[in-house]
Design a protein around this motif. Structure first.
Motif, PDB file in Angstrom:
ATOM      1  N   GLU A   1       7.361   8.447   0.770  1.00  0.00           N
ATOM      2  CA  GLU A   1       7.396   7.647   1.979  1.00  0.00           C
ATOM      3  C   GLU A   1       8.841   7.459   2.429  1.00  0.00           C
ATOM      4  O   GLU A   1       9.710   7.167   1.620  1.00  0.00           O
ATOM      5  CB  GLU A   1       6.770   6.277   1.702  1.00  0.00           C
ATOM      6  CG  GLU A   1       6.307   5.605   2.966  1.00  0.00           C
ATOM      7  CD  GLU A   1       6.742   4.161   3.072  1.00  0.00           C
ATOM      8  OE1 GLU A   1       7.379   3.658   2.134  1.00  0.00           O
ATOM      9  OE2 GLU A   1       6.454   3.557   4.113  1.00  0.00           O
TER      10      GLU A   1
ATOM     11  N   ALA B   1       4.864   8.765   6.391  1.00  0.00           N
ATOM     12  CA  ALA B   1       4.241   7.458   6.652  1.00  0.00           C
ATOM     13  C   ALA B   1       3.345   7.054   5.484  1.00  0.00           C
ATOM     14  O   ALA B   1       2.822   5.954   5.461  1.00  0.00           O
ATOM     15  CB  ALA B   1       3.416   7.510   7.929  1.00  0.00           C
ATOM     16  N   ASN B   2       3.182   7.967   4.546  1.00  0.00           N
ATOM     17  CA  ASN B   2       2.264   7.798   3.410  1.00  0.00           C
ATOM     18  C   ASN B   2       0.850   7.465   3.886  1.00  0.00           C
ATOM     19  O   ASN B   2       0.181   6.609   3.327  1.00  0.00           O
ATOM     20  CB  ASN B   2       2.770   6.741   2.423  1.00  0.00           C
ATOM     21  CG  ASN B   2       2.059   6.845   1.081  1.00  0.00           C
ATOM     22  OD1 ASN B   2       1.430   7.867   0.786  1.00  0.00           O
ATOM     23  ND2 ASN B   2       2.147   5.820   0.266  1.00  0.00           N
TER      24      ASN B   2
ATOM     25  N   THR C   1       0.825  -1.208   0.000  1.00  0.00           N
ATOM     26  CA  THR C   1       0.000   0.000   0.000  1.00  0.00           C
ATOM     27  C   THR C   1       0.859   1.258   0.000  1.00  0.00           C
ATOM     28  O   THR C   1       0.373   2.356   0.250  1.00  0.00           O
ATOM     29  CB  THR C   1      -0.940   0.050   1.226  1.00  0.00           C
ATOM     30  OG1 THR C   1      -0.139   0.214   2.410  1.00  0.00           O
ATOM     31  CG2 THR C   1      -1.771  -1.214   1.359  1.00  0.00           C
ATOM     32  N   GLY C   2       2.174   1.074  -0.227  1.00  0.00           N
ATOM     33  CA  GLY C   2       3.051   2.236  -0.308  1.00  0.00           C
ATOM     34  C   GLY C   2       3.344   2.875   1.035  1.00  0.00           C
ATOM     35  O   GLY C   2       3.872   3.974   1.096  1.00  0.00           O
ATOM     36  N   SER C   3       2.995   2.206   2.116  1.00  0.00           N
ATOM     37  CA  SER C   3       3.279   2.735   3.435  1.00  0.00           C
ATOM     38  C   SER C   3       3.833   1.615   4.304  1.00  0.00           C
ATOM     39  O   SER C   3       3.146   0.628   4.565  1.00  0.00           O
ATOM     40  CB  SER C   3       1.998   3.287   4.072  1.00  0.00           C
ATOM     41  OG  SER C   3       2.182   3.449   5.465  1.00  0.00           O
ATOM     42  N   GLY C   4       5.075   1.762   4.716  1.00  0.00           N
ATOM     43  CA  GLY C   4       5.728   0.733   5.513  1.00  0.00           C
ATOM     44  C   GLY C   4       4.943   0.404   6.770  1.00  0.00           C
ATOM     45  O   GLY C   4       4.806  -0.763   7.140  1.00  0.00           O
ATOM     46  N   GLN C   5       4.416   1.449   7.416  1.00  0.00           N
ATOM     47  CA  GLN C   5       3.683   1.214   8.662  1.00  0.00           C
ATOM     48  C   GLN C   5       2.440   0.365   8.428  1.00  0.00           C
ATOM     49  O   GLN C   5       2.127  -0.529   9.198  1.00  0.00           O
ATOM     50  CB  GLN C   5       3.273   2.554   9.296  1.00  0.00           C
ATOM     51  CG  GLN C   5       4.452   3.284   9.920  1.00  0.00           C
ATOM     52  CD  GLN C   5       3.987   4.476  10.744  1.00  0.00           C
ATOM     53  OE1 GLN C   5       3.134   4.372  11.595  1.00  0.00           O
ATOM     54  NE2 GLN C   5       4.561   5.637  10.473  1.00  0.00           N
ATOM     55  N   ARG C   6       1.726   0.680   7.335  1.00  0.00           N
ATOM     56  CA  ARG C   6       0.529  -0.101   7.013  1.00  0.00           C
ATOM     57  C   ARG C   6       0.902  -1.509   6.584  1.00  0.00           C
ATOM     58  O   ARG C   6       0.309  -2.490   7.027  1.00  0.00           O
ATOM     59  CB  ARG C   6      -0.244   0.581   5.885  1.00  0.00           C
ATOM     60  CG  ARG C   6      -1.440   1.376   6.340  1.00  0.00           C
ATOM     61  CD  ARG C   6      -2.357   1.725   5.174  1.00  0.00           C
ATOM     62  NE  ARG C   6      -1.661   2.125   3.984  1.00  0.00           N
ATOM     63  CZ  ARG C   6      -1.609   3.378   3.508  1.00  0.00           C
ATOM     64  NH1 ARG C   6      -2.222   4.344   4.151  1.00  0.00           N
ATOM     65  NH2 ARG C   6      -0.961   3.653   2.400  1.00  0.00           N
TER      66      ARG C   6
END
Lengths: 186, 185
Positions: free
Chosen positions: B133, B115-116, A78-83
């Motif tokens: 990001e 964090a995108n 989803t292009g977000s490491g955290q997600r």
């Protein structure tokens, strides 16, 4: 004993749809199995990098058309490491136990705008019927399939406990299928 | 009827509205920020984050409007009897406050962008992310955001303390000219 291979072959053939509808292969570089979802009310996009499908489709033989799609849930991006770090975890996809999602069609129907696939979508250990409307355009030996359907993630147990809250992540997720396919000789 | 624009003796209704609206917003954003980071993972935490982010972006828009308004208006000068070092301190504090009002929401916006995460302001409009990001950038922006928070606390303590000192001890009209109501002499 000697008849076993023959029997196996016969059963194998019976399990497959009759070989009338064309067989198609996904051209991965030009295809996308994506989704749109919301987080804290804001929209974001994601896709699955790894998926495969057995696909048969002929506009004039819908009875023998059908899809069997397998999605590697660990390949979510989803292009977000955290997600992307959170999604494989237990409250979401729980990929350790359920590494794969699957969509198997039972019927392909013609509609005013194109077609719709009636099938069973399995995510985690939940299976529900999902009707996917799509268009299918053939140009020579190439086909373009475009479709999208909104599913409720909580029906499939995606986002459990505190994550069920729609303000944290919306319940509606639009699954977007955008495939380029090559006709394969049987 | 108070006039909208500033005069040479007091702040007009426009500047006052912006000042007190932002004062309320900043206090709320700082309180929310402090509470939300200390909450356990859960729905409430995320709801507070969403409000905090929306509020921050609103404050960023307001401070830009405020700078334009200040530039279009005359600034009521500080009273002539003010000692030089106090004058210098007041100007320094006001500049620091404007810098903080800009950098605080900007650094928060960078945290969210790095964090995108999507950012939808009060469910009304989704704004694009500022940066690609980046985990490292996000960590830096977080550190700066926290440092600015303490800077803000410090300068605000001086700002509020100064205003109260002028009002209750020096008994001049510094605070009153930022308050609606009767015109000072």
């Amino acid at each position: 004993m000697r008849s076993y291979p023959v029997l196996a072959l016969a059963l194998g053939l019976a399990a497959m749809p009759a070989l009338a509808a064309d067989r198609w292969q996904i051209q991965h570089p030009d295809s996308r199995l994506g989704f749109e979802a919301t987080q804290q009310g804001g929209q974001f996009e994601g896709h699955f990098a790894d998926y495969s499908a057995q696909m048969r489709f002929s506009a004039d033989d819908l009875a023998n058309s059908g899809f069997d799609v397998r999605i590697d849930m660990t390949s979510v991006d989803t292009g977000s490491g955290q997600r992307d770090n959170a999604l494989p975890d237990k409250p979401w996809f729980h990929t350790e136990v359920f590494p794969e999602a699957r969509y198997v069609t039972r019927e392909i129907r013609r509609t005013d705008d194109g077609y719709e696939a009636v099938g069973d979508l399995t995510i985690r250990d939940n299976t529900h019927e999902v009707i996917l409307p799509f268009t299918w355009q053939v140009d020579g030996d190439t086909a373009m399939m475009d479709g999208s359907v909104v599913i409720d993630r909580t029906r499939f147990g995606v986002g459990q406990g505190e994550w069920q809250d729609p303000q944290v992540a919306g319940h509606d997720v639009e699954v977007i299928v955008d495939l380029t396919l090559d006709r394969v000789a049987d | 009827m108070m006039q909208i624009r500033n005069s040479s003796s007091r702040w007009g209704a426009g500047a006052q509205l912006l000042h007190w609206l932002m004062a309320l917003g900043i206090a709320t954003a700082m309180g929310l920020g402090w509470v939300m980071v200390n909450l356990p993972m859960g729905a409430l935490k995320f709801q507070l984050y969403a409000v905090h982010k929306s509020l921050g972006i609103t404050l960023l828009a307001l401070v830009m409007l405020r700078l334009v308004w200040r530039w279009l208006n005359t600034t009521p000068p500080l009273p002539g009897q003010l000692p030089r070092h106090e004058r210098w301190l007041a100007h320094g504090a006001h500049r620091a406050l404007y810098a903080l009002m800009l950098l605080m929401p900007l650094s928060g916006y960078v945290i969210n962008s790095a964090a995108n995460f999507p950012l939808n302001v009060f469910g009304l409009v989704q704004i694009p992310n500022l940066t690609p990001e980046s985990e490292a950038l996000g960590e830096w922006a977080s550190r700066i955001h926290l440092a600015l928070f303490w800077g803000f606390v410090l300068v605000l303590a001086g700002h509020i303390g100064g205003a109260l000192r002028h009002h209750f001890i020096l008994r001049d009209d510094i605070l009153r000219r930022m308050l609606p109501g009767r015109s000072p002499r």
